[in-house]
Write an enzyme that holds these catalytic residues in place. Structure first.
Site, PDB file in Angstrom:
ATOM      1  N   LYS A 275       0.883  -1.179   0.007  1.00  0.00           N
ATOM      2  CA  LYS A 275      -0.058   0.190  -0.038  1.00  0.00           C
ATOM      3  C   LYS A 275       0.820   1.248  -0.077  1.00  0.00           C
ATOM      4  CE  LYS A 275      -4.598   0.952   2.056  1.00  0.00           C
ATOM      5  NZ  LYS A 275      -5.415   0.523   2.815  1.00  0.00           N
TER       6      LYS A 275
ATOM      7  N   GLU B  30     -20.862  -5.324   8.360  1.00  0.00           N
ATOM      8  CA  GLU B  30     -21.753  -4.606   9.117  1.00  0.00           C
ATOM      9  C   GLU B  30     -22.880  -5.385   9.548  1.00  0.00           C
ATOM     10  OE1 GLU B  30     -20.405  -3.647   6.180  1.00  0.00           O
ATOM     11  OE2 GLU B  30     -19.361  -1.924   6.744  1.00  0.00           O
TER      12      GLU B  30
ATOM     13  N   ARG C 270     -26.164  -2.544   5.015  1.00  0.00           N
ATOM     14  CA  ARG C 270     -25.805  -3.554   4.701  1.00  0.00           C
ATOM     15  C   ARG C 270     -26.296  -4.625   5.797  1.00  0.00           C
ATOM     16  NH1 ARG C 270     -20.921  -4.948   1.833  1.00  0.00           N
ATOM     17  NH2 ARG C 270     -21.623  -3.926  -0.287  1.00  0.00           N
TER      18      ARG C 270
HETATM   19  C1  LIG Z   1     -19.640  -2.090   3.165  1.00  0.00           C
HETATM   20  C2  LIG Z   1     -18.449  -1.045   3.382  1.00  0.00           C
HETATM   21  N1  LIG Z   1     -17.882  -1.123   4.593  1.00  0.00           N
HETATM   22  C3  LIG Z   1     -16.986  -0.300   4.600  1.00  0.00           C
HETATM   23  C4  LIG Z   1     -16.402   0.439   3.926  1.00  0.00           C
HETATM   24  C5  LIG Z   1     -15.318   1.394   3.977  1.00  0.00           C
HETATM   25  N2  LIG Z   1     -13.997   1.122   3.225  1.00  0.00           N
HETATM   26  C6  LIG Z   1     -13.609   1.507   2.244  1.00  0.00           C
HETATM   27  S1  LIG Z   1     -12.260   1.275   1.558  1.00  0.00           S
HETATM   28  C7  LIG Z   1     -11.955   0.202   2.889  1.00  0.00           C
HETATM   29  C8  LIG Z   1     -10.599  -0.923   3.066  1.00  0.00           C
HETATM   30  C9  LIG Z   1     -10.682  -1.895   2.058  1.00  0.00           C
HETATM   31  O1  LIG Z   1      -9.537  -2.643   2.019  1.00  0.00           O
HETATM   32  P1  LIG Z   1      -8.948  -3.568   1.045  1.00  0.00           P
HETATM   33  O2  LIG Z   1     -10.375  -4.280   0.417  1.00  0.00           O
HETATM   34  O3  LIG Z   1      -8.008  -4.394   1.519  1.00  0.00           O
HETATM   35  O4  LIG Z   1      -8.537  -2.356   0.133  1.00  0.00           O
HETATM   36  P2  LIG Z   1      -7.196  -1.638   0.220  1.00  0.00           P
HETATM   37  O5  LIG Z   1      -7.728  -0.248   0.897  1.00  0.00           O
HETATM   38  O6  LIG Z   1      -6.258  -2.125   1.365  1.00  0.00           O
HETATM   39  O7  LIG Z   1      -6.458  -1.660  -1.184  1.00  0.00           O
HETATM   40  C10 LIG Z   1     -13.113   0.214   3.627  1.00  0.00           C
HETATM   41  C11 LIG Z   1     -13.245  -0.669   5.196  1.00  0.00           C
HETATM   42  C12 LIG Z   1     -17.037   0.373   2.539  1.00  0.00           C
HETATM   43  N3  LIG Z   1     -16.432   0.959   1.270  1.00  0.00           N
HETATM   44  N4  LIG Z   1     -18.067  -0.495   2.374  1.00  0.00           N
END
Ligand SMILES: Cc1ncc(C[n+]2csc(CCOP(=O)(O)OP(=O)(O)O)c2C)c(N)n1
Length: 644
Positions: free
Chosen positions: A286, A372, A400
């Site tokens: 990242k 969620e 959700r």
């Molecule tokens: C249902 C839902 N809950 C929370 C989020 C907030 N959110 C956005 S990006 C993220 C992290 C995603 O992590 P990952 O899939 O590993 O992607 P990375 O950012 O590490 O590339 C979260 C929790 C979301 N987008 N959707």
């Protein structure tokens, strides 16, 4: 900024003609373009820098005007936007009328699904893949979904993996594993992925052995094959590979997802697998390539930008506290007095501010991952065992858990659980996927729910404490905004009134017999109050009410206000259909009163695009100036009516 290589790519397909010795240069241009824009507009820097090589490789291996690339969440799609000839507009990312921070079909046919929420892309990709199989002209199209290790922990992703293994078509899933969600990824899968990532021993052993075997004439290649097979099998026994292969996937990896050549060769291999879905496990870093101090040593961006930006409140001039920070401060105080209080987040510890709570009360805090629905079920279980769970959640993500709210809470009848609903209302630059538009409407329908919204920090503090004393389900909503100055309401109106279940707070009562009443909920009280001041300067004195409750609503006060005013304006930062305004109309109708006197101002029945929150409030007619306009218009109409 000059982007000589990007500007030479007139159509995305031209990328394939780029000589190999220019790839690194182009990738560097993409990274610069991303960093420059995020520096100015905010956004998801870390995930995007980490995904550049994977996205570049997808463009090289697939024909994305035919094949389909779907992004999970979509927050990591910036390189895709840039490579699909949108780099010129990229400096207006997340701005009003600029590019969206997520894939958006209206911007480009290369964006397949509009994004924002996590764990969805394997389902939609599988659906598309199956859909293509119904049409003989499309059966050869590849469908690829790019999913992060955080998003992979969500239930919907698991459900889709399970189904994909059953369907057995050539869906390609790229697991972009950077061992981070916003914070480090939570759970057993994350642990397994992480162990694997750190298993340098295995990778080194395999490479060293194979390099040596290759040197043995004749026998070398046969032995290489056997060693490869044995080590692959051995690695599968205790690795995530096992999970994916058991589900029916062909597992490829782990590969270095920041090595463009390795990604390209793996994607090419994946294309050859015909009767099975493929999971490519790509390890990425990242924020790779990020220079926090710029080329010349100047600080260009805060380290938090490696994650989605926190509640940066651009529109406010003074460095005031946000509702999120205040809510967590209140929880910390409460926790000292009440040992039953437990807090829960679904991977949003930073956004909700709950990471600050964890620092003080690590044993009274759970991060359940991007889950969620599970968080609500889990909270129900905690409540059933006698604790006071407080789920800190963004309004949009609580959607959700709609069925869990019904089944695990409402249906049980005695499961007191508290939701602190953050980002309730318009959220600004993240746009429509992130607006908290619907929570009033979708919670109001359930029996025994109490819905509250504070006008300021004092209300918020009282509401959280009050909620822990109620023996039912409670939702407290607050916006992505700063808290009004603590003396603001005291200075302008009389002392704040005690919080009583289902009672609103009348802040100012007009003596004007032909007066208008502003009945404002939560974040709308401050806007209504600003409007109240402007109107007073023009000699128009309106009544101002802090509704406090959207359920139960204050029928007694409403009835009185109705009879004492010519017009009642209900203000809410939530969808008009089904919200507080609807509740008021229903009650007045039940009482047999003419609802023509009521104007509901809330969010419209359409998507509100990304812009600043202030611009969005204005667009929806919910900022103070628009409220002033509405009052004056009603006054004019009433005066004209009287003349007739
Ligand atoms: C249902 C839902 N809950 C929370 C989020 C907030 N959110 C956005 S990006 C993220 C992290 C995603 O992590 P990952 O899939 O590993 O992607 P990375 O950012 O590490 O590339 C979260 C929790 C979301 N987008 N959707």
């Amino acid at each position: 900024m000059d982007y000589p290589l990007l500007s030479s790519i007139i159509v995305p397909e031209a990328l394939k003609k780029l000589p190999q010795d220019k790839w690194a240069e182009l990738i560097e241009e993409v990274r610069t373009c991303i960093t420059e824009s995020v520096k100015k507009n905010g956004g998801h820097l870390g995930p995007n820098l980490g995904a550049v090589e994977i996205i570049f490789a997808c463009h090289m291996v697939f024909n994305l005007n035919q094949d389909r690339l779907l992004f999970d969440v979509g927050h990591q799609c910036y390189a895709h936007k840039i490579l699909t000839c949108r780099y010129r507009e990229f400096n207006r990312l997340r701005q009003k009328n600029g590019l969206s921070g997520y894939p958006y079909k209206k911007e480009s046919d290369y964006d397949v699904f509009r994004g924002g929420h996590a764990s969805t892309a394997i389902s939609t990709a599988l659906g598309m893949r199956c859909g293509f199989d119904f049409d003989k002209d499309q059966t050869k199209k590849f469908v690829v979904s790019l999913v992060g290790d955080g998003a992979m922990t969500g239930g919907m992703a698991f459900e889709a993996l399970n189904h994909a293994g059953h369907i057995k078509n050539n869906l390609i899933v790229i697991l972009n594993d950077n061992s981070m969600s916003i914070s480090p990824t939570i759970g057993g899968l994350a642990k397994a992925l992480n162990n694997f990532r750190h298993n340098q021993f295995y990778t080194h052993l395999k490479k060293g052995l194979i390099d040596r075997l290759k040197k043995i004439p004749k026998l070398g290649h046969k032995l290489e094959f056997m060693v490869n097979l044995t080590l692959e099998e051995a690695s599968r026994i205790a690795s995530p590979a096992q999970l994916f292969t058991v589900l029916g996937f062909d597992y490829m990896g782990p590969i270095n997802g920041n090595d463009v050549h390795e990604v390209i060769s793996t994607l090419k291999a994946a294309k050859k697998v015909k009767v099975k879905p493929v999971l490519i496990h790509a390890l990425t870093q990242k924020g790779i390539g990020f220079r926090p101090h710029g080329k010349n040593g100047e600080t260009i961006i805060g380290p938090h930008a490696l994650s989605p930006p926190k509640a940066k409140i651009k529109s406010d001039k003074s460095p005031m506290l946000s509702y999120s920070v205040t809510a967590v401060d209140v929880l910390k105080q409460l926790c000292k007095k009440n040992e039953k209080v437990i807090t829960i987040t679904a991977a949003m510890a930073e956004g909700t501010g709950l990471n600050k709570f964890e620092e003080v009360f690590p044993h009274r805090y759970f991060d359940v991952g991007i889950c969620e629905a599970h968080a609500v079920g889990f909270s129900a279980g905690l409540a059933a065992s006698g604790l006071k769970p407080i789920f800190m959640v963004y309004s949009t993500f609580l959607q959700r858990a709609f069925d869990q709210i019904f089944h695990e809470l409402v249906l049980q009848q005695n499961i007191p659980t508290i939701f602190c609903i953050d980002r309730a209302g318009l959220v600004g630059d993240d746009g429509p996927s992130h607006h908290g538009s619907y929570d009033i409407a979708y919670l109001r329908i359930f029996p025994n729910f109490v819905l509250m919204a504070p006008k300021d920090g004092e209300d918020l503090k009282n509401m959280i404490a009050f909620a822990t004393q109620l023996n039912t389900m409670v939702a407290i909503r607050y916006p992505r905004s700063s808290i009004p100055d603590r003396n603001y309401f005291k200075k302008n109106y009389k002392k704040s009134q005690k919080l009583i279940l289902g009672k609103s707070e009348v802040l100012f009562k007009t003596k004007d017999k032909k007066g208008i009443c502003l009945y404002a909920y939560g974040s709308m009280v401050i806007e209504a109050s600003k409007a109240w001041k402007m109107l007073a300067e023009d000699g128009i004195h309106v009544t101002l009410v802090n509704a406090r409750f959207a359920k139960p609503i204050d029928v007694g006060t409403l009835r009185r206000l109705y009879s004492q005013h010519q017009s009642l304006i209900v203000l809410e930062e939530g969808i008009k259909r089904g919200g507080l305004g609807s509740a008021v109309l229903e009650e007045l109708n039940r009482l047999g009163l003419d609802t023509g006197k009521v104007l509901v101002k809330g969010l419209p029945d359409q998507l509100v695009e990304h812009a600043s929150r202030q611009e969005q409030l204005q667009e929806c007619g919910l900022d103070s100036r628009s409220i002033v306009k509405s009052v004056k218009l009603i006054k004019k109409k009433l005066a004209n009516k009287r003349k007739k």
